[in-house]
Motif scaffolding. Structure first.
Motif, mmCIF file in Angstrom:
data_model
loop_
_atom_site.group_PDB
_atom_site.id
_atom_site.type_symbol
_atom_site.label_atom_id
_atom_site.label_comp_id
_atom_site.label_asym_id
_atom_site.label_seq_id
_atom_site.Cartn_x
_atom_site.Cartn_y
_atom_site.Cartn_z
ATOM 1 N N ILE A 34 0.857 -1.180 0.000
ATOM 2 C CA ILE A 34 0.000 0.000 0.000
ATOM 3 C C ILE A 34 0.899 1.238 0.000
ATOM 4 C CG2 ILE A 34 -1.831 1.237 1.202
ATOM 5 C CD1 ILE A 34 -2.646 -1.345 2.530
ATOM 6 N N PRO A 35 0.719 2.157 -0.954
ATOM 7 C CA PRO A 35 1.533 3.382 -0.961
ATOM 8 C C PRO A 35 1.376 4.173 0.333
ATOM 9 C CG PRO A 35 0.376 3.112 -3.045
ATOM 10 C CD PRO A 35 -0.180 2.079 -2.117
ATOM 11 N N GLU A 36 2.482 4.698 0.812
ATOM 12 C CA GLU A 36 2.482 5.450 2.069
ATOM 13 C C GLU A 36 1.574 6.678 1.960
ATOM 14 O OE1 GLU A 36 3.756 6.129 6.061
ATOM 15 O OE2 GLU A 36 3.955 4.404 4.711
ATOM 16 N N GLY A 37 0.712 6.859 2.966
ATOM 17 C CA GLY A 37 -0.175 8.015 3.022
ATOM 18 C C GLY A 37 -1.444 7.901 2.221
ATOM 19 N N LEU A 38 -1.617 6.823 1.473
ATOM 20 C CA LEU A 38 -2.834 6.645 0.673
ATOM 21 C C LEU A 38 -4.027 6.432 1.606
ATOM 22 C CD1 LEU A 38 -4.087 6.237 -2.190
ATOM 23 C CD2 LEU A 38 -3.684 3.781 -1.856
ATOM 24 N N GLU A 39 -5.158 7.100 1.280
ATOM 25 C CA GLU A 39 -6.360 6.940 2.090
ATOM 26 C C GLU A 39 -7.073 5.654 1.698
ATOM 27 O OE1 GLU A 39 -7.885 11.253 3.588
ATOM 28 O OE2 GLU A 39 -8.589 10.607 1.615
ATOM 29 N N ILE A 40 -7.306 4.807 2.693
ATOM 30 C CA ILE A 40 -7.971 3.524 2.474
ATOM 31 C C ILE A 40 -9.129 3.402 3.454
ATOM 32 C CG2 ILE A 40 -5.876 2.376 1.638
ATOM 33 C CD1 ILE A 40 -5.542 1.183 4.435
ATOM 34 N N LEU A 41 -10.024 2.452 3.192
ATOM 35 C CA LEU A 41 -11.150 2.224 4.092
ATOM 36 C C LEU A 41 -10.648 1.709 5.438
ATOM 37 C CD1 LEU A 41 -13.958 0.598 1.897
ATOM 38 C CD2 LEU A 41 -13.490 3.006 2.347
ATOM 39 N N ALA A 42 -11.212 2.262 6.506
ATOM 40 C CA ALA A 42 -10.874 1.796 7.850
ATOM 41 C C ALA A 42 -11.868 0.766 8.352
ATOM 42 C CB ALA A 42 -10.801 2.967 8.822
ATOM 43 N N LYS A 43 -13.086 0.793 7.784
ATOM 44 C CA LYS A 43 -14.124 -0.166 8.143
ATOM 45 C C LYS A 43 -14.761 -0.678 6.859
ATOM 46 C CE LYS A 43 -15.329 1.870 12.615
ATOM 47 N NZ LYS A 43 -16.414 2.448 13.441
ATOM 48 N N PRO A 44 -15.185 -1.937 6.830
ATOM 49 C CA PRO A 44 -15.799 -2.488 5.605
ATOM 50 C C PRO A 44 -17.113 -1.786 5.275
ATOM 51 C CG PRO A 44 -16.020 -4.018 7.440
ATOM 52 C CD PRO A 44 -15.111 -2.927 7.917
ATOM 53 N N LEU A 45 -17.393 -1.649 3.973
ATOM 54 C CA LEU A 45 -18.616 -1.021 3.478
ATOM 55 C C LEU A 45 -19.424 -2.052 2.700
ATOM 56 C CD1 LEU A 45 -20.370 1.513 2.993
ATOM 57 C CD2 LEU A 45 -18.968 1.955 0.957
ATOM 58 N N LEU A 46 -20.652 -2.291 3.141
ATOM 59 C CA LEU A 46 -21.511 -3.279 2.497
ATOM 60 C C LEU A 46 -21.893 -2.795 1.104
ATOM 61 C CD1 LEU A 46 -23.012 -5.969 2.934
ATOM 62 C CD2 LEU A 46 -24.977 -4.622 3.726
ATOM 63 N N GLY A 47 -21.689 -3.667 0.103
ATOM 64 C CA GLY A 47 -22.063 -3.345 -1.269
ATOM 65 C C GLY A 47 -21.092 -2.417 -1.978
ATOM 66 N N ALA A 48 -19.875 -2.298 -1.456
ATOM 67 C CA ALA A 48 -18.892 -1.415 -2.090
ATOM 68 C C ALA A 48 -18.439 -1.987 -3.430
ATOM 69 C CB ALA A 48 -17.689 -1.234 -1.161
ATOM 70 N N TYR A 49 -18.153 -1.094 -4.381
ATOM 71 C CA TYR A 49 -17.659 -1.515 -5.698
ATOM 72 C C TYR A 49 -16.755 -0.411 -6.234
ATOM 73 C CZ TYR A 49 -21.498 1.552 -7.160
ATOM 74 O OH TYR A 49 -22.351 2.615 -7.316
ATOM 75 N N GLU A 50 -15.900 -0.774 -7.186
ATOM 76 C CA GLU A 50 -14.969 0.200 -7.752
ATOM 77 C C GLU A 50 -15.737 1.251 -8.550
ATOM 78 O OE1 GLU A 50 -10.601 0.332 -9.888
ATOM 79 O OE2 GLU A 50 -11.799 -1.508 -10.013
ATOM 80 N N GLY A 51 -15.366 2.517 -8.315
ATOM 81 C CA GLY A 51 -16.047 3.621 -8.977
ATOM 82 C C GLY A 51 -17.206 4.174 -8.184
ATOM 83 N N MET A 52 -17.501 3.608 -7.039
ATOM 84 C CA MET A 52 -18.616 4.051 -6.203
ATOM 85 C C MET A 52 -18.269 5.397 -5.566
ATOM 86 S SD MET A 52 -20.240 2.012 -2.961
ATOM 87 C CE MET A 52 -21.639 2.639 -2.053
ATOM 88 N N THR A 53 -19.190 6.350 -5.646
ATOM 89 C CA THR A 53 -18.995 7.661 -5.029
ATOM 90 C C THR A 53 -19.393 7.591 -3.556
ATOM 91 O OG1 THR A 53 -19.482 8.757 -7.129
ATOM 92 C CG2 THR A 53 -19.618 10.099 -5.134
ATOM 93 N N VAL A 54 -18.533 8.092 -2.700
ATOM 94 C CA VAL A 54 -18.766 8.006 -1.261
ATOM 95 C C VAL A 54 -18.455 9.352 -0.620
ATOM 96 C CG1 VAL A 54 -18.299 5.528 -1.106
ATOM 97 C CG2 VAL A 54 -16.412 7.168 -0.864
ATOM 98 N N ASN A 55 -18.911 9.481 0.618
ATOM 99 C CA ASN A 55 -18.620 10.665 1.420
ATOM 100 C C ASN A 55 -17.655 10.250 2.524
ATOM 101 O OD1 ASN A 55 -18.655 13.195 2.602
ATOM 102 N ND2 ASN A 55 -20.542 12.783 3.764
ATOM 103 N N PRO A 56 -16.374 10.614 2.450
ATOM 104 C CA PRO A 56 -15.387 10.119 3.429
ATOM 105 C C PRO A 56 -15.514 10.800 4.780
ATOM 106 C CG PRO A 56 -14.333 11.628 1.894
ATOM 107 C CD PRO A 56 -15.752 11.462 1.416
ATOM 108 N N ILE A 57 -15.300 10.007 5.827
ATOM 109 C CA ILE A 57 -15.231 10.516 7.204
ATOM 110 C C ILE A 57 -13.808 10.254 7.690
ATOM 111 C CG2 ILE A 57 -16.105 10.308 9.551
ATOM 112 C CD1 ILE A 57 -18.732 9.330 8.412
ATOM 113 N N ARG A 58 -13.071 11.311 7.935
ATOM 114 C CA ARG A 58 -11.658 11.165 8.310
ATOM 115 C C ARG A 58 -11.489 11.275 9.815
ATOM 116 N NH1 ARG A 58 -11.917 13.819 3.430
ATOM 117 N NH2 ARG A 58 -10.673 12.887 1.756
#
Length: 373
Positions: free
Chosen positions: A349-373
């Protein structure tokens, strides 16, 4: 005739008016219903994200096993006789101090035989003293003191040292040496009518009671030292190579309500060929622990560099995880290094890349989301 024609015209006109009115009402109803339906709104899900921070990750090896007392003995009788009552009842849970009598077997008959043998030895030494006084005058005081030290109610004193070979031959020829060691053998046998506690401890099993006829070779009970225990666990051989004697181990009961600390005291040099694991002995010094309890152990294994530990639910079967790019999910490939209960250590994983911290039901590539940091 004209009246009938007029009636037909009127009915036809009413029918046309009713049909027109029905069409008008139906169209008006459809228009009103269409205007009441709100346009569909796109739902954007919220996701918890974290920045990837690669670094050293220490692998924890889980194991479990049964706690046993480090100091424990099984009590057997080496002689036969009636079990006599002692200062304390021989019962489960009874505490004894070191060297305190655990078992007392009636030895009256055997003790009389030992005393008789001591008396015979005394008479034999007394019979040769005059000859020692004449032929070995320098050794006479030593042997006289030895004779006076013999007490039929006590164990024999040590035999005087004989540097003179002629004296040794003389004493042996008179049967004194043989008689002395025969009595010492009887005394050793007499000591087996008493079983003493080898250390401070507790009786955990009592198989006889006072007044019972005890036979030679019969098991009488078990005795342990509370507070000092061992836990034997099996771990993969690859992790055993990283362990050192004296390493600290975190322990807990199966319910997770109690925690303990132990240390590695022994590492088995043999690997089980069927499981490819080796056994490790963990010493636990805790008065709140009991023998027979199952414990879970967490042993520190090797350290993986440039890796990150994530929940197992975040990684897919294709070894990908979701990263965040412009509020859109993007699947990236990772390399799993170690799986444990609920966690997976990955690299790539590239250093500093933002990744999911918790699993998201029904997630798929290209899905638009609202991130909570």
């Amino acid at each position: 005739m004209e009246l009938k024609k007029l009636r037909g015209v009127i009915l036809a006109g009413l029918a046309l008016i009713g049909l027109a009115l029905s069409i008008f009402l139906a169209k008006n109803l459809i228009d009103n219903k269409a205007s009441a339906v709100a346009p569909a709104r796109k739902i954007i899900k919220e996701v918890v994200v974290q920045k990837a921070l690669n670094g050293p990750v220490t692998i924890s090896v889980p194991a479990q096993g049964l706690v046993t007392a480090k100091k424990r003995i099984e009590i057997y009788s080496e002689v036969q006789g009636v079990f006599r009552m002692g200062a304390q009842l021989f019962r489960t849970g009874q505490s004894y101090q070191s060297n305190e009598i655990l078992i007392q077997i009636d030895a009256a008959e055997y003790l009389a035989n030992v005393k008789s043998s001591r008396t015979n030895l005394y008479n034999q030494i007394a019979a040769i003293l005059p000859d020692i006084r004449l032929d070995f005058s320098k050794e006479y005081p030593t042997w006289l003191a030895f004779l006076n030290a013999i007490n039929v109610d006590k164990n024999l004193p040590d035999m005087p040292e004989m540097s003179d070979e002629n004296l040794k031959l003389f004493v042996s020829g008179r049967g004194v040496l043989g008689a002395y060691y025969s009595v010492k053998n009887l005394e050793q046998r007499l000591s087996k009518y008493q079983v003493r506690a080898p250390f401070n401890g507790v009786l955990t099993e009592a198989l006889v009671t006072e007044g019972t006829l005890v036979r030679s070779g019969q098991k009488l009970g078990e005795f342990i030292q509370p507070g000092l225990y061992e836990l034997m666990v099996s771990i993969p051989k690859s992790y055993a190579l990283k362990l050192n004697q004296g390493a600290t181990v975190s322990l807990s009961n199966m319910e997770g309500t109690q925690s303990f600390t132990g240390k590695v005291v022994r590492l088995n040099a043999k690997v089980d060929p069927s499981t490819q694991t080796t056994s490790v002995a963990i010493e636990i010094n805790d008065p709140n622990l009991y023998e027979g309890v199952y414990l879970k152990a967490t042993l520190a294994g090797n350290t993986l560099q440039n890796a990150i530990s994530l929940p197992r639910a975040l990684i897919s079967e294709g070894n990908t995880i979701f990263a965040l790019e412009n509020n859109t999910l993007k699947a990236i490939q990772v390399t799993p290094l170690h799986y444990s209960e609920g966690q997976v250590v990955v690299a790539g994983i590239p250093e500093g890349l933002e990744i999911l911290a918790k699993p998201l039901l029904g997630a798929y590539e290209g899905m638009t989301v609202n991130p909570i940091r």
